[in-house]
Design a protein around this motif. Structure first.
Motif, PDB file in Angstrom:
ATOM      1  N   TRP A 159       0.845  -1.193   0.000  1.00 12.06           N
ATOM      2  CA  TRP A 159       0.000   0.000   0.000  1.00 12.06           C
ATOM      3  C   TRP A 159       0.886   1.251   0.000  1.00 12.06           C
ATOM      4  O   TRP A 159       2.060   1.202   0.373  1.00 12.06           O
ATOM      5  CB  TRP A 159      -0.901   0.033   1.228  1.00 12.06           C
ATOM      6  N   ARG A 160       0.316   2.371  -0.417  1.00 10.55           N
ATOM      7  CA  ARG A 160       1.045   3.645  -0.434  1.00 10.55           C
ATOM      8  C   ARG A 160       0.661   4.464   0.788  1.00 10.55           C
ATOM      9  O   ARG A 160      -0.523   4.638   1.081  1.00 10.55           O
ATOM     10  CB  ARG A 160       0.729   4.408  -1.720  1.00 10.55           C
ATOM     11  N   LEU A 161       1.662   4.978   1.470  1.00  9.73           N
ATOM     12  CA  LEU A 161       1.424   5.780   2.666  1.00  9.73           C
ATOM     13  C   LEU A 161       0.971   7.190   2.307  1.00  9.73           C
ATOM     14  O   LEU A 161       1.611   7.873   1.509  1.00  9.73           O
ATOM     15  CB  LEU A 161       2.703   5.861   3.509  1.00  9.73           C
ATOM     16  N   PHE A 162      -0.119   7.610   2.924  1.00 10.45           N
ATOM     17  CA  PHE A 162      -0.497   9.018   2.927  1.00 10.45           C
ATOM     18  C   PHE A 162      -0.125   9.618   4.283  1.00 10.45           C
ATOM     19  O   PHE A 162       0.570  10.616   4.338  1.00 10.45           O
ATOM     20  CB  PHE A 162      -1.992   9.177   2.641  1.00 10.45           C
ATOM     21  N   SER A 163      -0.591   9.004   5.360  1.00 11.32           N
ATOM     22  CA  SER A 163      -0.241   9.457   6.700  1.00 11.32           C
ATOM     23  C   SER A 163      -0.704   8.408   7.699  1.00 11.32           C
ATOM     24  O   SER A 163      -1.681   7.699   7.448  1.00 11.32           O
ATOM     25  CB  SER A 163      -0.911  10.802   7.018  1.00 11.32           C
ATOM     26  N   ASP A 164      -0.016   8.321   8.826  1.00 12.15           N
ATOM     27  CA  ASP A 164      -0.526   7.471   9.907  1.00 12.15           C
ATOM     28  C   ASP A 164      -1.307   8.285  10.916  1.00 12.15           C
ATOM     29  O   ASP A 164      -1.755   7.753  11.934  1.00 12.15           O
ATOM     30  CB  ASP A 164       0.626   6.727  10.596  1.00 12.15           C
ATOM     31  N   PRO A 178      -1.424  13.323   0.037  1.00 12.08           N
ATOM     32  CA  PRO A 178      -0.438  12.579   0.831  1.00 12.08           C
ATOM     33  C   PRO A 178       0.424  13.529   1.662  1.00 12.08           C
ATOM     34  O   PRO A 178       0.831  14.583   1.177  1.00 12.08           O
ATOM     35  CB  PRO A 178       0.421  11.882  -0.232  1.00 12.08           C
ATOM     36  N   LEU A 179       0.657  13.160   2.911  1.00  5.52           N
ATOM     37  CA  LEU A 179       1.646  13.855   3.732  1.00  5.52           C
ATOM     38  C   LEU A 179       2.950  13.068   3.752  1.00  5.52           C
ATOM     39  O   LEU A 179       4.022  13.621   3.613  1.00  5.52           O
ATOM     40  CB  LEU A 179       1.135  14.018   5.167  1.00  5.52           C
ATOM     41  N   CYS A 180       2.828  11.765   3.983  1.00  7.79           N
ATOM     42  CA  CYS A 180       3.960  10.847   3.829  1.00  7.79           C
ATOM     43  C   CYS A 180       5.159  11.252   4.673  1.00  7.79           C
ATOM     44  O   CYS A 180       6.289  11.279   4.205  1.00  7.79           O
ATOM     45  CB  CYS A 180       4.344  10.764   2.355  1.00  7.79           C
ATOM     46  N   ARG A 181       4.891  11.556   5.929  1.00  9.79           N
ATOM     47  CA  ARG A 181       5.974  11.805   6.887  1.00  9.79           C
ATOM     48  C   ARG A 181       6.243  10.544   7.704  1.00  9.79           C
ATOM     49  O   ARG A 181       5.526   9.561   7.583  1.00  9.79           O
ATOM     50  CB  ARG A 181       5.593  12.985   7.789  1.00  9.79           C
TER      51      ARG A 181
END
Length: 312
Positions: A159-164, A178-181
């Motif tokens: 899966w592709r990370l946007f944010s946790d 996406p923030l993806c930090r």
């Protein structure tokens, strides 16, 4: 000819030049739709950025910065005796000082707080968010429900990370930025993800924080590379870790899902009718369910079946 944006070339060995920027004019870092101007006198912040932010796009110092952030030592004796640090946003200190050993975590907590407090031109939801095959899932939840652990497992399984932590939604069209930090894992989740994803890149573990033992996890390179690609939500999943429980999906009514989404939204009420309608549109376009899990491998397999069984 298009000019490629500069990329932060980072790794543990690259902390020294990053430290020079942080002490000088600042590091202008793009994260999703935001530019953060970051300054710090702390070598541990430089080391954390070097470990966790490789591949991120750098903005030019002449660009507008949404947030001017500084993490620095406290002046006076508390900079040396049981040393403390402060997080500053636009020259103000919104929090009391923290122990210096927590500095990398304070940077991430502070950035989350800054976005959720001031980025009110977006619709902001306290939720993890991932995407696969063009379909995104918003996974709202209070701390301790397991959303960050599940998010970390998914993004190390395709899966592709946007944010946790934050779903940042364009009010105009409902797409998600996406923030993806770095992802923040606590306590048992750290060892669980290390076992699941041995190649995952962690910053050093920080013990005895107010949230327990904590470790920051680097976003996968492909997620960072595709940070400019928005997505549309097709699932709203309310995750809950339950010790010993089988992975299970229980359909949830749209009314209950709308209430759950609103309860986890930071600012939909500030958008008035437009914000309420946008939440309603998102819920109407999504499959909504509670998701209970304990074993992460089974959880990932269950959600893969969910994605594979849905139309594109």
């Amino acid at each position: 000819m298009a000019i490629e944006a500069p990329i932060l070339r980072a790794g543990r060995a690259d902390a020294a030049p990053i430290a020079g920027r942080l002490r000088g004019g600042g590091l202008f870092l793009r994260t999703g739709p935001f530019v953060v101007k970051l300054r710090s006198d702390l070598p541990e912040i430089a080391a954390s950025v070097a470990t966790l932010y490789g591949g991120h796009i750098l903005a030019a110092p002449t660009d507008f910065a949404d947030f001017h952030v500084c993490v620095r030592t406290v002046a006076g004796p508390r900079g040396y005796i049981k040393p403390q640090i402060v997080f500053e946003l636009d020259g103000e200190q919104p929090f009391e000082p923290f122990p210096r050993r927590e500095a990398p975590a304070v940077l991430e907590w502070g950035l989350n707080w800054a976005i959720s407090t001031y980025a009110n031109h977006y619709l902001l939801i306290h939720a993890a968010c991932v995407e696969k095959d063009g379909r995104a899932a918003i996974m709202p939840g209070e701390p301790g429900k397991g959303k960050s652990t599940l998010c970390a497992a998914l993004v190390h399984r395709g899966w592709r990370l946007f944010s946790d932590e934050l779903a940042v939604i364009d009010v105009a069209d409902g797409t998600i930025f996406p923030l993806c930090r770095p992802m923040s894992l606590k306590n048992r989740s750290i060892a669980t993800i290390r076992d699941l994803a041995p190649d995952a890149v962690f910053a050093p573990t920080i013990a005895d924080t107010r949230k327990g033992t904590l470790a920051l996890l680097r976003a996968p390179p492909d997620s960072v590379r595709r940070m400019g690609e928005r997505a549309t939500a097709r699932y709203i999943l309310f995750p809950r870790f339950v010790e010993g429980a089988a992975a299970g999906i229980t359909e949830r009514s749209r009314g209950s899902s709308l209430i759950g989404l609103a309860e986890n939204a930071f600012n939909y009420q500030l958008h008035g009718r437009r914000g309420f309608d946008r939440l309603g549109d998102i819920v109407g376009a999504c499959r909504c369910a509670d998701f209970t899990y304990s074993d992460l491998s089974l959880a990932v397999a269950t959600l893969r079946d969910l994605w594979d069984g849905a139309p594109g």
